[in-house]
Design a protein around this motif. Structure first.
Motif, PDB file in Angstrom:
ATOM      1  N   TYR A 183       0.835  -1.206   0.000  1.00  0.00           N
ATOM      2  CA  TYR A 183       0.000   0.000   0.000  1.00  0.00           C
ATOM      3  C   TYR A 183       0.868   1.255   0.000  1.00  0.00           C
ATOM      4  O   TYR A 183       0.612   2.204  -0.746  1.00  0.00           O
ATOM      5  CB  TYR A 183      -0.951   0.034   1.199  1.00  0.00           C
ATOM      6  N   VAL A 184       1.895   1.284   0.843  1.00  0.00           N
ATOM      7  CA  VAL A 184       2.772   2.460   0.912  1.00  0.00           C
ATOM      8  C   VAL A 184       3.516   2.639  -0.411  1.00  0.00           C
ATOM      9  O   VAL A 184       3.667   3.759  -0.911  1.00  0.00           O
ATOM     10  CB  VAL A 184       3.765   2.338   2.082  1.00  0.00           C
ATOM     11  N   HIS A 187       1.002   4.005  -2.872  1.00  0.00           N
ATOM     12  CA  HIS A 187       0.686   5.387  -2.488  1.00  0.00           C
ATOM     13  C   HIS A 187       1.772   6.350  -2.999  1.00  0.00           C
ATOM     14  O   HIS A 187       1.461   7.364  -3.638  1.00  0.00           O
ATOM     15  CB  HIS A 187       0.575   5.464  -0.966  1.00  0.00           C
ATOM     16  N   GLU A 188       3.023   6.045  -2.711  1.00  0.00           N
ATOM     17  CA  GLU A 188       4.107   6.946  -3.110  1.00  0.00           C
ATOM     18  C   GLU A 188       4.334   6.925  -4.618  1.00  0.00           C
ATOM     19  O   GLU A 188       4.672   7.952  -5.212  1.00  0.00           O
ATOM     20  CB  GLU A 188       5.400   6.585  -2.372  1.00  0.00           C
ATOM     21  N   HIS A 191       2.026   9.223  -6.243  1.00  0.00           N
ATOM     22  CA  HIS A 191       2.428  10.621  -6.031  1.00  0.00           C
ATOM     23  C   HIS A 191       3.391  11.110  -7.129  1.00  0.00           C
ATOM     24  O   HIS A 191       3.577  12.319  -7.278  1.00  0.00           O
ATOM     25  CB  HIS A 191       3.097  10.783  -4.668  1.00  0.00           C
ATOM     26  N   HIS A 197      -3.297  14.980  -2.514  1.00  0.00           N
ATOM     27  CA  HIS A 197      -4.312  13.941  -2.345  1.00  0.00           C
ATOM     28  C   HIS A 197      -5.654  14.369  -2.942  1.00  0.00           C
ATOM     29  O   HIS A 197      -6.701  14.270  -2.297  1.00  0.00           O
ATOM     30  CB  HIS A 197      -4.471  13.583  -0.859  1.00  0.00           C
ATOM     31  N   TRP A 202      -6.623   9.453  -5.418  1.00  0.00           N
ATOM     32  CA  TRP A 202      -7.234   8.283  -4.792  1.00  0.00           C
ATOM     33  C   TRP A 202      -7.890   7.357  -5.815  1.00  0.00           C
ATOM     34  O   TRP A 202      -7.889   6.135  -5.656  1.00  0.00           O
ATOM     35  CB  TRP A 202      -8.244   8.722  -3.732  1.00  0.00           C
ATOM     36  N   VAL A 205      -5.071   5.246  -7.157  1.00  0.00           N
ATOM     37  CA  VAL A 205      -4.695   4.211  -6.191  1.00  0.00           C
ATOM     38  C   VAL A 205      -5.716   3.083  -6.214  1.00  0.00           C
ATOM     39  O   VAL A 205      -5.364   1.892  -6.268  1.00  0.00           O
ATOM     40  CB  VAL A 205      -4.590   4.806  -4.769  1.00  0.00           C
ATOM     41  N   TYR A 212      -7.551  -0.544  -1.054  1.00  0.00           N
ATOM     42  CA  TYR A 212      -6.574   0.350  -0.408  1.00  0.00           C
ATOM     43  C   TYR A 212      -7.117   0.975   0.869  1.00  0.00           C
ATOM     44  O   TYR A 212      -6.356   1.250   1.811  1.00  0.00           O
ATOM     45  CB  TYR A 212      -6.121   1.442  -1.385  1.00  0.00           C
ATOM     46  N   ARG A 216      -5.126   1.029   4.264  1.00  0.00           N
ATOM     47  CA  ARG A 216      -4.788   2.329   4.847  1.00  0.00           C
ATOM     48  C   ARG A 216      -5.254   2.411   6.294  1.00  0.00           C
ATOM     49  O   ARG A 216      -4.529   2.888   7.173  1.00  0.00           O
ATOM     50  CB  ARG A 216      -5.436   3.423   4.014  1.00  0.00           C
TER      51      ARG A 216
END
Length: 227
Positions: A183-184, A187-188, A191, A197, A202, A205, A212, A216
């Motif tokens: 997940y991390v 997420h990155e 980005h 955000h 989202w 993601v 997710y 999260r």
């Protein structure tokens, strides 16, 4: 100048610094919070700021466990501690055992820091291998690219991405299950396309990781622990 503000169950160290213009809240290596402020910043405003950050403090502060003989690392090695008076500290990694030879008591702060530094280095090396594989997998899956990544001793967040698409990950992810690490990573990686955000972030993601929100929420309850 250093003061302490007590708020709920938290004791926050206040450091007033000459030349500092903004507030900076961080987590120290012992798990407590530190707020750096401009030199003449009023204490009542510092306390008001911390009240607004109570949820953040609850999530990120923690109590460090003492590193001791028989402790087990997240990389599955058992810690063995042996005394060797009048000699320099040293460490040997062999298979499923990490052996420390200490010149003093294992509960001495200097000995604890020495061991923590060595464990962090081990975690950094192991997590780098894991993150490298997961980034390759999700980069190919999404078509998103990054310029570089590194594993760092991040205490206040699990990961970050800068405008040059350089990714950073907390070495404390080593204590989390692979689904949360994924997940991390996702997420990155997203980005690199959307820096904030916004809804499109989202949506992106969710497109590649439909669950997710569950991951999260699970990660939000996790602490950054050494052992």
């Amino acid at each position: 100048m250093t003061d302490i503000i007590e708020l709920n169950n938290h004791k926050v160290q206040i450091k007033k610094r000459k030349g500092q213009r903004h507030l900076r809240l961080r987590i120290s290596t012992n798990g407590t919070a530190v707020l750096s402020t401009p030199n003449r910043f009023p204490s009542y405003l510092a306390k008001a700021y911390l009240k607004s950050k109570l949820d953040w403090l609850d999530e990120h502060t923690f109590e460090n466990k003492l590193i001791k003989h028989g402790s087990k690392l997240f990389t599955n090695q058992m810690i063995t501690i042996k005394s060797q008076a009048h000699k320099r500290n040293k460490v040997i990694l062999g298979g499923d055992e990490l052996t420390f030879f200490l010149s003093g008591r294992e509960d001495d702060p200097k000995a604890q820091k020495y061991m923590a530094d060595k464990i962090q280095k081990l975690y950094q090396e192991e997590l780098t291998k894991i993150i490298d594989k997961r980034l390759q997998y999700y980069s190919e899956k999404t078509g998103l690219t990054y310029s570089a990544f590194q594993v760092k001793n991040l205490r206040s967040k699990w990961g970050s991405c800068d405008r040059h698409k350089r990714l950073s990950f907390s070495l404390y992810l080593i204590g989390q299950e692979i689904g949360l690490i994924d997940y991390v990573v996702m997420h990155e990686l997203v980005h690199t396309k959307y820096m904030n955000h916004q809804p499109r972030f989202w949506s992106c993601v969710e497109e590649y990781m439909p669950d997710y929100k569950q991951r999260r929420a699970t990660l939000k309850d996790k602490k950054m622990l050494l052992i």
